[in-house]
Design a protein around this motif. Structure first.
Motif, mmCIF file in Angstrom:
data_model
loop_
_atom_site.group_PDB
_atom_site.id
_atom_site.type_symbol
_atom_site.label_atom_id
_atom_site.label_comp_id
_atom_site.label_asym_id
_atom_site.label_seq_id
_atom_site.Cartn_x
_atom_site.Cartn_y
_atom_site.Cartn_z
ATOM 1 N N PRO A 64 0.826 -1.216 0.000
ATOM 2 C CA PRO A 64 0.000 0.000 0.000
ATOM 3 C C PRO A 64 0.858 1.264 0.000
ATOM 4 C CG PRO A 64 -0.826 -1.595 1.590
ATOM 5 C CD PRO A 64 0.485 -2.117 1.116
ATOM 6 N N ARG A 65 0.405 2.292 -0.739
ATOM 7 C CA ARG A 65 1.153 3.549 -0.824
ATOM 8 C C ARG A 65 1.305 4.169 0.559
ATOM 9 N NH1 ARG A 65 2.479 6.985 -4.824
ATOM 10 N NH2 ARG A 65 1.345 5.727 -6.358
ATOM 11 N N ASP A 66 2.492 4.720 0.813
ATOM 12 C CA ASP A 66 2.843 5.409 2.071
ATOM 13 C C ASP A 66 2.878 4.471 3.282
ATOM 14 O OD1 ASP A 66 3.009 7.847 0.707
ATOM 15 O OD2 ASP A 66 0.856 8.225 0.971
ATOM 16 N N SER A 67 2.901 3.149 3.014
ATOM 17 C CA SER A 67 3.021 2.211 4.130
ATOM 18 C C SER A 67 4.478 1.788 4.272
ATOM 19 C CB SER A 67 2.148 0.976 3.880
ATOM 20 O OG SER A 67 2.724 0.171 2.849
ATOM 21 N N ALA A 68 4.784 1.059 5.338
ATOM 22 C CA ALA A 68 6.152 0.588 5.569
ATOM 23 C C ALA A 68 6.573 -0.435 4.519
ATOM 24 C CB ALA A 68 6.260 -0.029 6.964
ATOM 25 N N PHE A 69 5.585 -1.019 3.836
ATOM 26 C CA PHE A 69 5.887 -2.061 2.853
ATOM 27 C C PHE A 69 5.529 -1.631 1.424
ATOM 28 C CE2 PHE A 69 4.697 -4.426 6.808
ATOM 29 C CZ PHE A 69 5.993 -4.754 7.166
ATOM 30 N N GLU A 70 5.721 -0.349 1.148
ATOM 31 C CA GLU A 70 5.377 0.140 -0.188
ATOM 32 C C GLU A 70 6.321 -0.412 -1.263
ATOM 33 O OE1 GLU A 70 4.861 4.360 -2.660
ATOM 34 O OE2 GLU A 70 5.242 4.381 -0.503
ATOM 35 N N LEU A 71 7.622 -0.543 -0.918
ATOM 36 C CA LEU A 71 8.621 -0.981 -1.882
ATOM 37 C C LEU A 71 9.127 -2.388 -1.571
ATOM 38 C CD1 LEU A 71 10.599 2.352 -2.279
ATOM 39 C CD2 LEU A 71 8.823 1.427 -3.770
ATOM 40 N N PRO A 72 9.587 -3.124 -2.570
ATOM 41 C CA PRO A 72 9.953 -4.535 -2.386
ATOM 42 C C PRO A 72 11.107 -4.754 -1.408
ATOM 43 C CG PRO A 72 10.538 -3.779 -4.597
ATOM 44 C CD PRO A 72 9.673 -2.731 -4.003
ATOM 45 N N ALA A 73 12.069 -3.841 -1.340
ATOM 46 C CA ALA A 73 13.211 -4.036 -0.434
ATOM 47 C C ALA A 73 12.744 -4.195 1.001
ATOM 48 C CB ALA A 73 14.182 -2.866 -0.561
ATOM 49 N N ALA A 74 11.801 -3.355 1.408
ATOM 50 C CA ALA A 74 11.280 -3.430 2.779
ATOM 51 C C ALA A 74 10.462 -4.706 2.977
ATOM 52 C CB ALA A 74 10.423 -2.205 3.079
ATOM 53 N N ILE A 75 9.729 -5.115 1.959
ATOM 54 C CA ILE A 75 8.897 -6.320 2.055
ATOM 55 C C ILE A 75 9.764 -7.554 2.257
ATOM 56 C CG2 ILE A 75 7.279 -7.797 0.806
ATOM 57 C CD1 ILE A 75 6.294 -5.272 -0.667
ATOM 58 N N PHE A 76 10.789 -7.731 1.433
ATOM 59 C CA PHE A 76 11.623 -8.931 1.511
ATOM 60 C C PHE A 76 12.530 -8.910 2.734
ATOM 61 C CE2 PHE A 76 10.359 -9.131 -2.949
ATOM 62 C CZ PHE A 76 10.014 -10.465 -3.050
ATOM 63 N N SER A 77 12.945 -7.719 3.164
ATOM 64 C CA SER A 77 13.748 -7.617 4.384
ATOM 65 C C SER A 77 12.947 -8.078 5.587
ATOM 66 C CB SER A 77 14.228 -6.180 4.570
ATOM 67 O OG SER A 77 14.947 -6.044 5.772
ATOM 68 N N ALA A 78 11.693 -7.635 5.661
ATOM 69 C CA ALA A 78 10.830 -8.046 6.773
ATOM 70 C C ALA A 78 10.541 -9.544 6.709
ATOM 71 C CB ALA A 78 9.527 -7.249 6.735
ATOM 72 N N ASP A 134 12.514 -11.873 5.563
ATOM 73 C CA ASP A 134 13.707 -12.575 6.040
ATOM 74 C C ASP A 134 13.786 -12.564 7.561
ATOM 75 O OD1 ASP A 134 14.544 -13.257 3.491
ATOM 76 O OD2 ASP A 134 15.766 -11.448 3.235
ATOM 77 N N GLU A 135 13.447 -11.435 8.152
ATOM 78 C CA GLU A 135 13.481 -11.330 9.623
ATOM 79 C C GLU A 135 12.445 -12.237 10.266
ATOM 80 O OE1 GLU A 135 13.028 -7.296 10.764
ATOM 81 O OE2 GLU A 135 14.872 -6.596 9.778
ATOM 82 N N LEU A 136 11.299 -12.375 9.620
ATOM 83 C CA LEU A 136 10.218 -13.201 10.174
ATOM 84 C C LEU A 136 10.346 -14.676 9.783
ATOM 85 C CD1 LEU A 136 7.241 -10.769 9.428
ATOM 86 C CD2 LEU A 136 8.183 -11.308 11.688
ATOM 87 N N GLY A 137 11.264 -14.982 8.888
ATOM 88 C CA GLY A 137 11.446 -16.364 8.434
ATOM 89 C C GLY A 137 10.328 -16.857 7.550
ATOM 90 N N ILE A 138 9.704 -15.946 6.792
ATOM 91 C CA ILE A 138 8.589 -16.352 5.925
ATOM 92 C C ILE A 138 8.902 -16.042 4.444
ATOM 93 C CG2 ILE A 138 6.846 -16.090 7.732
ATOM 94 C CD1 ILE A 138 6.128 -13.360 6.456
ATOM 95 N N ARG A 139 10.184 -16.050 4.116
ATOM 96 C CA ARG A 139 10.582 -15.677 2.754
ATOM 97 C C ARG A 139 9.975 -16.625 1.712
ATOM 98 N NH1 ARG A 139 14.603 -12.379 0.451
ATOM 99 N NH2 ARG A 139 14.417 -12.592 -1.798
ATOM 100 N N ARG A 140 9.990 -17.918 1.995
ATOM 101 C CA ARG A 140 9.475 -18.865 1.018
ATOM 102 C C ARG A 140 7.977 -18.663 0.795
ATOM 103 N NH1 ARG A 140 10.865 -24.643 2.612
ATOM 104 N NH2 ARG A 140 8.877 -24.588 3.718
ATOM 105 N N GLY A 141 7.240 -18.417 1.882
ATOM 106 C CA GLY A 141 5.810 -18.151 1.748
ATOM 107 C C GLY A 141 5.540 -16.883 0.958
ATOM 108 N N LEU A 142 6.392 -15.864 1.160
ATOM 109 C CA LEU A 142 6.245 -14.619 0.400
ATOM 110 C C LEU A 142 6.505 -14.861 -1.081
ATOM 111 C CD1 LEU A 142 5.868 -11.543 0.223
ATOM 112 C CD2 LEU A 142 8.312 -11.308 0.745
ATOM 113 N N GLU A 143 7.529 -15.676 -1.384
ATOM 114 C CA GLU A 143 7.832 -15.970 -2.791
ATOM 115 C C GLU A 143 6.634 -16.636 -3.473
ATOM 116 O OE1 GLU A 143 10.661 -15.535 -4.649
ATOM 117 O OE2 GLU A 143 12.239 -15.059 -3.206
#
Length: 575
Positions: free
Chosen positions: A36-50, A52-61
């Protein structure tokens, strides 16, 4: 918070177009995830970084895969769908099942982009997984080539259909000869390995032009289109490419021309010494006065002179005209590659020349490094050999179309001759296929001998059909030379009984026997005016129509001269 965004489906896919700038067509689109625009996860770098921290990278993929395919099918996007994925997940059974289900339930052709930003943990497992997926219909691309250390290994093992060059090598490539050299080697390697090179991150028209000169036409970047929810407007693409007055072709000298240091003949010799000392890659300096080439200074001879006793003291303040050489190789930028090859062949000191001096309409416009030209000539010959007719070894349909495209692009007048042997089928039926092949080889050799001396291109369409292409006005006297040579030598392919009657008795296409004349040929001649807007298909079609008309003409010739106003389909094949 990220898990909630995934569960609620608030992460969505946008698509960036990948286009063929040669044909002005859309190859496909690359899917990119957004929040969503203006959210913490607007861009992919922030999405994939989070993730990785949560250990849900495969589910996100897996979520990204479903989103990319689902949204693509619901919209009006066309072409291939490129999706980024961590290559290490391809060996995972859950991811494989996800991909298999998407492919089964989708009509969209999918290309999986493997980025070397993710170090491959087990190359053998990855190779096995890609083989399984390729059997299901997936294609592969190596993303960000050159950004890491494993891309060449991935290329060798995975054998991808596409190679995407990292943005670093594309940025300001028109200003950086080191980047151009690297990218040129990638293009050469890709051609030999049958992979399509895609340049990423195109932001300026100068970058686009330089890449076309190198031979890359598949491109992606902000200049072409930003990631969006809607397909690229093809009118915008046409408008962008319309700015290109000259798309350089593979067998054109334009692709090889470089800028370099230039001096006038009145320049001081001490300045030349400074140029060579400051730039070890500088092998020669053109001397140009009022846009006219007057000479050249080659590093080897010049530095040898400067290192001699009192050389610097004697010459430092003198003008360049005292030491320049006037034996430089000069060629026009619109000359075909074969002419440049012939120019090099005529000089035994080819490598000592270092560069060719390039002019356009008599005015200096750059240089071509001899090693670059030799490499391109080799590549061009390999390409022609690949598409050559196996019987005559003359260039086939692909090089023929490229030649016509090149002349159209140069916007100069040119001509196309379409030759066809008359009554070849009955001759083949009576004398046999082996003798028929011998006649075709003989005619091919005759065309080559008559026309290539004038730097005309000779190609073999197939069967007993041949094409000749050349610049400007056609020398019609060559047709008389060809006809006399043909009539004199064709008699050697007949038995005496057929020569006496001047006919052969053979079965016609209706199944009945009839007498057919001795072999002859027909030719359709198309003279194309400057600044024409035809495609090679239209020119070829017109030539073929004229060839058919020529067969009905007692003289065996039909010709027309087009104008820049002609088309569509060249005014219905000139009526």
């Amino acid at each position: 918070m990220l898990e909630n965004a995934i569960d609620t489906g608030s992460l969505f896919s946008v698509y960036q177009p990948i286009v063929d700038t040669y044909r002005g067509a859309i190859i496909g689109n690359e899917s990119l995830i957004r929040g969503p625009r203006d959210s913490a996860f607007e861009l992919p770098a922030a999405i994939f970084s989070a993730a990785d921290e949560l250990g849900i990278r495969r589910g996100l993929e897996c979520y990204c895969l479903r989103s990319a395919v689902g949204s693509y099918q619901k919209s009006e996007f066309n072409g291939l769908l490129f999706i980024n994925i961590n290559p290490n997940f391809l060996s995972n059974d859950d991811v494989f099942r996800e991909l298999a289900a998407l492919q089964k339930n989708s009509s969209t052709p999918i290309v999986l982009e493997l980025s070397e930003q993710h170090p491959v943990e087990n190359i053998l497992q990855l190779k096995k997984a890609t083989n399984r997926l390729r059997n299901l219909g997936f294609r592969f691309a190596i993303d960000d080539l050159g950004a890491g250390h494993s891309s060449m290994m991935l290329w060798a093992e995975i054998r991808p259909e596409f190679i995407k060059i990292d943005r670093y090598f594309i940025s300001e490539i028109h200003k950086n000869p080191y980047k151009r050299e690297f990218v040129q080697h990638i293009v050469t390697l890709a051609k030999n390995l049958h992979a399509t090179v895609i340049a990423e991150g195109i932001e300026t028209i100068q970058e686009l032009r330089q890449l076309q000169k190198i031979g890359i036409f598949a491109m992606q970047g902000f200049l072409i289109g930003r990631p969006a929810l809607q397909p690229l407007n093809t009118e915008l693409l046409e408008a962008l490419l319309a700015e290109e007055n000259h798309l350089d072709r593979y067998n054109s000298l334009h692709a090889l021309v470089e800028d370099t240091t230039v001096v006038t003949s009145s320049r001081r010799i001490s300045d030349i010494l400074d140029y060579f000392q400051q730039n070890n890659r500088l092998v020669a300096i053109p001397v140009v006065d009022n846009e006219q080439i007057t000479g050249i200074i080659r590093r080897g001879q010049f530095m040898e002179l400067m290192s001699s006793n009192f050389g610097r003291a004697l010459y430092a303040s003198k003008p360049v005209s005292l030491v320049m050489q006037t034996n430089g190789l000069i060629i026009d930028i619109n000359a075909p590659l074969e002419q440049a090859s012939a120019l090099l062949t005529e000089h035994e000191d080819t490598l000592d020349q270092h560069v060719l001096l390039i002019q356009k309409n008599g005015k200096y416009c750059g240089v071509i490094a001899v090693p670059s030209l030799l490499r391109r000539i080799t590549e061009f010959r390999i390409q022609n050999a690949r598409y050559a007719n196996p019987l005559t070894l003359l260039p086939g349909n692909v090089p023929i179309n490229q030649q016509i495209d090149l002349h159209i692009t140069n916007q100069h007048a040119f001509f196309v001759l379409y030759f066809d042997l008359n009554n070849f089928k009955p001759y083949n039926d009576i004398y046999g296929y082996h003798q028929g092949d011998t006649v075709i080889q003989w005619f091919a050799q005759m065309l080559h001998e008559v026309f290539t001396e004038q730097n005309y291109f000779v190609g073999h369409v197939g069967g007993d059909d041949f094409i000749v292409i050349g610049d400007k006005n056609f020398n019609k006297q060559l047709l008389d030379v060809l006809k006399n040579k043909f009539l004199e030598e064709i008699q050697g392919f007949y038995r005496q009984e057929h020569l006496e009657s001047n006919t052969i008795l053979a079965r016609a296409r209706n199944g009945r026997f009839q007498n057919f004349p001795i072999l002859d040929y027909s030719v359709g001649i198309v003279e194309v005016s400057p600044n024409s807007i035809f495609s090679h298909q239209e020119v070829s079609s017109l030539a073929a129509d004229l060839k058919r008309k020529a067969k009905a003409n007692p003289k065996g010739i039909a010709q027309c001269k087009t104008t820049s106003a002609d088309t569509p389909t060249v005014r219905k094949a000139m009526n």
